[in-house]
Design a protein around this motif. Structure first.
Motif, short mmCIF file in Angstrom:
data_model
loop_
_atom_site.label_atom_id
_atom_site.label_comp_id
_atom_site.label_asym_id
_atom_site.label_seq_id
_atom_site.Cartn_x
_atom_site.Cartn_y
_atom_site.Cartn_z
N PHE A 79 0.85 -1.18 0.00
CA PHE A 79 0.00 0.00 0.00
C PHE A 79 0.89 1.24 0.00
N ARG A 80 1.13 1.75 -1.19
CA ARG A 80 1.93 2.96 -1.31
C ARG A 80 1.07 4.20 -1.51
N ALA A 81 -0.05 4.02 -2.23
CA ALA A 81 -0.91 5.16 -2.55
C ALA A 81 -2.28 4.64 -2.95
N THR A 82 -3.24 5.54 -3.01
CA THR A 82 -4.58 5.19 -3.47
C THR A 82 -5.14 6.34 -4.29
N GLN A 83 -6.03 6.03 -5.20
CA GLN A 83 -6.66 7.04 -6.05
C GLN A 83 -7.96 7.52 -5.39
N VAL A 84 -8.09 8.83 -5.29
CA VAL A 84 -9.32 9.43 -4.77
C VAL A 84 -9.77 10.51 -5.75
N HIS A 85 -10.84 10.22 -6.47
CA HIS A 85 -11.41 11.18 -7.43
C HIS A 85 -10.36 11.70 -8.41
N GLY A 86 -9.54 10.76 -8.92
CA GLY A 86 -8.57 11.13 -9.94
C GLY A 86 -7.24 11.62 -9.43
N ARG A 87 -7.10 11.80 -8.13
CA ARG A 87 -5.81 12.23 -7.56
C ARG A 87 -5.17 11.08 -6.81
N THR A 88 -3.85 10.96 -6.96
CA THR A 88 -3.11 9.95 -6.23
C THR A 88 -2.67 10.50 -4.87
N TRP A 89 -3.06 9.79 -3.82
CA TRP A 89 -2.66 10.16 -2.46
C TRP A 89 -1.73 9.08 -1.92
N THR A 90 -0.51 9.47 -1.54
CA THR A 90 0.37 8.52 -0.86
C THR A 90 -0.13 8.31 0.55
N ILE A 91 0.31 7.23 1.17
CA ILE A 91 -0.11 6.98 2.54
C ILE A 91 0.41 8.07 3.47
N GLU A 92 1.61 8.60 3.17
CA GLU A 92 2.14 9.70 3.98
C GLU A 92 1.26 10.93 3.90
N GLU A 93 0.73 11.20 2.72
CA GLU A 93 -0.13 12.38 2.55
C GLU A 93 -1.46 12.21 3.28
N LEU A 94 -2.01 11.00 3.27
CA LEU A 94 -3.25 10.76 3.99
C LEU A 94 -3.06 10.96 5.49
N VAL A 95 -1.98 10.40 6.03
CA VAL A 95 -1.70 10.56 7.46
C VAL A 95 -1.42 12.03 7.78
N ALA A 96 -0.73 12.71 6.87
CA ALA A 96 -0.39 14.11 7.10
C ALA A 96 -1.63 14.98 7.24
N VAL A 97 -2.68 14.67 6.49
CA VAL A 97 -3.92 15.45 6.63
C VAL A 97 -4.43 15.36 8.07
N LEU A 98 -4.43 14.16 8.62
CA LEU A 98 -4.90 13.98 10.00
C LEU A 98 -3.99 14.69 10.99
N LEU A 99 -2.68 14.51 10.85
CA LEU A 99 -1.74 15.13 11.79
C LEU A 99 -1.79 16.65 11.70
N ARG A 100 -1.97 17.18 10.49
CA ARG A 100 -2.04 18.63 10.31
C ARG A 100 -3.27 19.20 11.01
N ARG A 101 -4.41 18.52 10.86
CA ARG A 101 -5.63 19.00 11.52
C ARG A 101 -5.48 18.96 13.05
N VAL A 102 -4.85 17.92 13.56
CA VAL A 102 -4.62 17.83 15.01
C VAL A 102 -3.66 18.92 15.46
N ARG A 103 -2.60 19.15 14.69
CA ARG A 103 -1.63 20.20 15.03
C ARG A 103 -2.32 21.57 15.07
N GLU A 104 -3.17 21.83 14.08
CA GLU A 104 -3.89 23.11 14.04
C GLU A 104 -4.86 23.22 15.21
N ALA A 105 -5.54 22.13 15.55
CA ALA A 105 -6.47 22.15 16.68
C ALA A 105 -5.73 22.37 17.99
N ALA A 106 -4.53 21.78 18.12
CA ALA A 106 -3.72 22.01 19.32
C ALA A 106 -3.29 23.47 19.39
N GLY A 107 -2.93 24.03 18.23
CA GLY A 107 -2.53 25.43 18.19
C GLY A 107 -3.65 26.36 18.58
#
Length: 424
Positions: A79-107
């Protein structure tokens, strides 16, 4: 430099300050300290939803892509990446979305997003060293993409131990068992007031191990033993073009139904064609209809949420009824705690063997003073009984099942300004 501890979990994520305060990063929810580790990509929007808003949006319109338990794939080379509505998302990018939202909420709680983080990680992402290293490498990259500039790792049972240590008034040798959604991690560690606050705790760790047993696998046993027949397990369908040839429902389809974090990846074209064929020729049409609706109407999350609620009820009561009414699915299954425990016996045996293995490797460390259980599955009576039977009721302790690791990661942030860092 602002720092936080961050427990990125399979189901939930939590963040804490250096004083151990767990932050309310999911305001306006039933448990504001827990950010749900899920993503939703609507079909008709470019917005990416994360956490509780992702669940709300998905329940309103399940036509989009719902992704959960992404942590479970970090160690997977396939599992390196997945297609979502025509865009390729790496697993790192998917996790980064979650971590970024948590970081912003902590801020939002502290005045500015933290730059430094101590990230929790399982004692064992995978028993294969290369896969384990890959998982940590991916998690580090995701944290960098999320905006963290100083990143360290601490295994989750050690973090839980630091949370437990905050309340101690004497020295103890403690077995810490952290039951997550995807893994269980065990650590034997020396704790106490004289050690509290030291930046380097490596010498206090007597031994550590882990096993890929978590809350998701307990849920899967309920699905396997009580519900799979309602979705076609054991039925047959007719092969197109061969009127007298019938085949059983493929095992690989049933296997995917046991892993709720894989259900969003089951709707590939070949599976859709098979589901349609089963609709036309199943020897039990009602099960084919239930399976078709479960997959094609994206009802997996709803079903497993009901399964989890039933599991929680069985932790408090001797029996429960699993009720689920969606589309052409109608489930009303009575389940006793004794049944559930019998379903889960292989998991309990594996946990017992893992615990025994750690104790044998740490023979000579001395008598264990306490056993500290944390994480959601620590509330399952059969899990707690496993440790009570071995160590006695008086030595088994618990705390907040879902935030102890985050609290300990926060308390470990003192190491970010020290040259002696605790790394996995």
């Amino acid at each position: 430099m602002q720092a936080c501890g961050l427990d990125f979990g399979t189901s939930n994520t939590a963040a804490a300050l250096p004083d151990g305060t767990v932050l309310p990063i999911a305001p306006d929810t039933a448990e504001p300290r827990l950010f749900r580790s899920v993503l939703f990509f609507p079909e008709d929007e470019r917005t990416t939803y994360a956490g509780a808003p992702a669940i709300t949006r998905y329940l309103e319109d399940n036509a989009g892509r719902f992704i959960q338990s992404v942590k479970s794939f970090l160690h997977s080379r396939s599992f390196r990446a997945t297609q979502v509505h025509g865009r390729t998302w790496t697993i790192e990018e998917l996790v980064a979305v979650l971590l970024r939202r948590v970081r912003e909420a902590a801020g939002a709680q502290t005045g500015a997003p933290p730059e430094a983080v101590i990230l929790g990680r399982p004692a064992v992402f995978s028993p294969e060293p290369e896969a384990d290293a890959l998982a940590e490498q991916r998690l580090r990259k995701a944290a960098e993409l999320a905006g963290f500039t100083h990143i360290q790792f601490l295994i989750e049972p050690i973090a839980a131990a630091l949370a437990y240590e905050a309340q101690l008034s004497r020295e103890e040798l403690v077995l810490v068992a952290d039951f997550g959604a995807g893994t269980t991690d065990l650590t034997l560690m020396r704790l106490g007031p004289s050690r509290r606050g030291r930046p380097d705790r490596k010498a206090d760790v007597v031994g550590s191990t882990g096993v890929r047993i978590g809350g998701d696998r307990f849920d899967a046993e309920l699905m396997r033993h009580k519900l799979l027949p309602r979705f076609g397990a054991g039925t047959t369908y007719r092969v197109r073009g061969l009127s007298d040839k019938r085949l059983p429902v493929p095992q690989h389809v049933m296997a995917k139904l046991l892993s709720w974090h894989e259900m969003s990846f089951i709707r590939e074209k070949s599976t859709q064609e098979l589901l349609q064929l089963m609709l036309e020729s199943s020897d039990k049409p009602e099960t084919a209809e239930a399976l078709y609706d479960l997959v094609m109407e994206n009802l997996g999350y709803r079903l497993f949420r009901t399964i989890e609620a039933t599991k929680v009820q069985l932790s408090r009561e001797e029996e429960a009824t699993l009720d689920f009414e969606e589309a052409r699915i109608s489930l009303h299954e009575r389940i006793t705690r004794a049944e559930f425990e019998s379903f889960c016996q292989p998991l309990l045996t594996e946990l017992e063997q893992c615990t025994q293995g750690l104790l044998e490797r740490c023979a000579g460390a001395g008598e264990i003073d306490a056993v500290f259980l944390t994480g959601g599955s620590s509330q399952i009576p059969a899990v707690r009984k496993l440790y009570v039977d071995r160590f006695g009721e008086a030595r088994v302790r618990t705390a907040d099942a879902f935030t102890s690791v985050a609290e300990g990661l926060g308390r470990a942030c003192v190491s970010l300004v020290s040259p002696d860092l605790i790394n996995s």
